[in-house]
Design a protein around this motif. Structure first.
Motif, PDB file in Angstrom:
ATOM      1  N   VAL A   1      -2.083  -9.275  -4.393  1.00  0.00           N
ATOM      2  CA  VAL A   1      -0.994  -8.884  -3.408  1.00  0.00           C
ATOM      3  C   VAL A   1      -0.594 -10.028  -4.337  1.00  0.00           C
ATOM      4  N   MET A   2      -0.420 -10.700  -4.625  1.00  0.00           N
ATOM      5  CA  MET A   2       0.771 -11.845  -5.194  1.00  0.00           C
ATOM      6  C   MET A   2       1.156 -10.677  -6.844  1.00  0.00           C
TER       7      MET A   2
ATOM      8  N   ILE B   1       0.940  -1.242   0.177  1.00  0.00           N
ATOM      9  CA  ILE B   1      -0.641   0.084  -0.292  1.00  0.00           C
ATOM     10  C   ILE B   1       1.185   0.969  -0.084  1.00  0.00           C
ATOM     11  N   GLU B   2       1.912   1.568   0.989  1.00  0.00           N
ATOM     12  CA  GLU B   2       2.809   2.253   0.700  1.00  0.00           C
ATOM     13  C   GLU B   2       3.321   2.635  -0.181  1.00  0.00           C
ATOM     14  N   SER B   3       3.856   1.497  -0.796  1.00  0.00           N
ATOM     15  CA  SER B   3       4.272   1.410  -1.750  1.00  0.00           C
ATOM     16  C   SER B   3       4.522   1.782  -3.070  1.00  0.00           C
ATOM     17  N   HIS B   4       3.259   1.020  -3.454  1.00  0.00           N
ATOM     18  CA  HIS B   4       2.250   1.321  -4.463  1.00  0.00           C
ATOM     19  C   HIS B   4       1.711   2.811  -4.715  1.00  0.00           C
TER      20      HIS B   4
END
Length: 349
Positions: A286-287, A205-208
């Protein structure tokens, strides 16, 4: 020359950051929740120094089974969303599903709630969720501890731990000793990631820079991630009355790959057919976002299978019928096979 600090005339507990009145108010707020969970063996009520619980009648050689856990960093997501009413069920689930693996009926539950400043409404919402989880599991919320610790937590933050105690007849303990070649693994559907893998999820969530209110299909990411842990207690206890259960696994951190071998001797392996069930959309998301391969997914998340029951192949039809009658979605995942020393404890075909 430095300024002199102003020293107050009176330094009481409240001025130091601990509100005794708020604590007492919380106890009164949660008593009705706890009362709804009460079993006849529970003596006394919330608020005492210790919780008293009688051994249920009818046991010849009772063995107590205990477990403790938290909810990991799913808690951070709950705090960020301001959604406190479901995380308590996660806490109960992580504990009671664990002790259920050995065939234990959960009897009572204790919680530990720690915060920097006690917000009564927030804490009451959390504990109401704990009580709901206890009701669904048939155990009493027998007591707990609320700790207000200024300086230990940021504003609005809190932490949770849970403790479950159950009981099983000694000669009915389920430990995998009767496992044999050809036994069948039945997987019970999860309600989502439950309470595992959230550090990785939050990193995604943070990185994207993902907006968790965006949708996957017809539901938001937030809704899918905050779905509380499924409680398998009543289904499994009903199954246990009619079918010999050889072994069970609660699929938590470590996924199928790490948790299945905890339930059977290392002279055997579990042969799993990944095509036997469809991975839910939240795990596919997620994957993709984390760029993980399928082996890493099976070793990190439950991937849609929250609990596994191992039975004799001849008992599969009855086991499936009972579990489905109790509301479970059942998948025949594969079977137990003899293992060569060089082989993995879990193989995917």
């Amino acid at each position: 020359m430095s300024e002199k600090k102003t020293i107050p005339n009176k330094i009481d507990y409240k001025s130091s950051g601990v509100d005794i009145d708020a604590g007492e108010s919380l106890v009164e707020r949660i008593k009705p929740f706890a009362k709804k969970t009460s079993r006849p063996e529970l003596l006394g009520s919330i608020g005492g120094f210790g919780s008293l619980f009688e051994i249920p009648t009818g046991y010849k050689n009772p063995v107590m089974v205990s477990g403790t856990d938290g909810v990991g960093t799913k808690l951070k997501l709950a705090i960020e969303l301001g959604q406190h009413n479901t995380i308590g069920q996660d806490l109960v689930g992580m504990c009671v599903n664990d002790i259920l693996v050995q065939g234990a009926e959960p009897l009572f539950f204790l919680d530990y709630y720690a915060c920097g400043k006690l917000e009564v409404d927030q804490a009451a919402s959390v504990i109401e969720g704990i009580a709901r989880g206890c009701q669904l599991s048939g155990c009493s919320l027998a007591g707990g501890e609320t700790a207000e610790m200024p300086g230990m937590y940021n504003e609005g933050d809190y932490d949770l731990a849970g403790f479950a105690v159950g009981i099983v007849e000694k000669n009915e303990i389920i430990d995998g000793r009767d496992i044999k070649d050809g036994d069948v693994l039945l997987g019970l559907k999860s309600s989502g990631p439950h309470s595992n893998g959230y550090s990785l999820i939050r990193k995604i969530i943070e990185s994207h820079d993902i907006n968790i209110h965006d949708q996957i299909g017809e539901q938001t990411i937030a809704t899918l991630l905050m779905e509380p842990t499924r409680l398998y207690v009543k289904s499994i206890l009903n199954l246990k009355k009619e079918v010999k259960i050889k072994a069970m696994s609660h699929i938590t951190g470590g996924g199928l790959t790490e948790n299945l071998p905890r339930s059977y001797p290392n002279s055997f392996k579990a042969q799993i057919d990944p095509k036997s069930w469809k991975m839910p959309s939240i795990f596919e998301w997620v994957m993709e976002k984390a760029n993980l391969n399928i082996e890493e997914m099976y070793r990190t998340f439950n991937c849609g299978i929250g609990f596994v029951v191992i039975v004799d192949s001849s008992d599969v039809p009855m086991a499936r019928e009972i579990l489905e009658a109790n509301g479970e979605e059942v998948t025949q995942l594969g079977q137990i096979e003899k293992r060569e020393p060089i082989e993995n404890l879990v193989t995917y075909i």
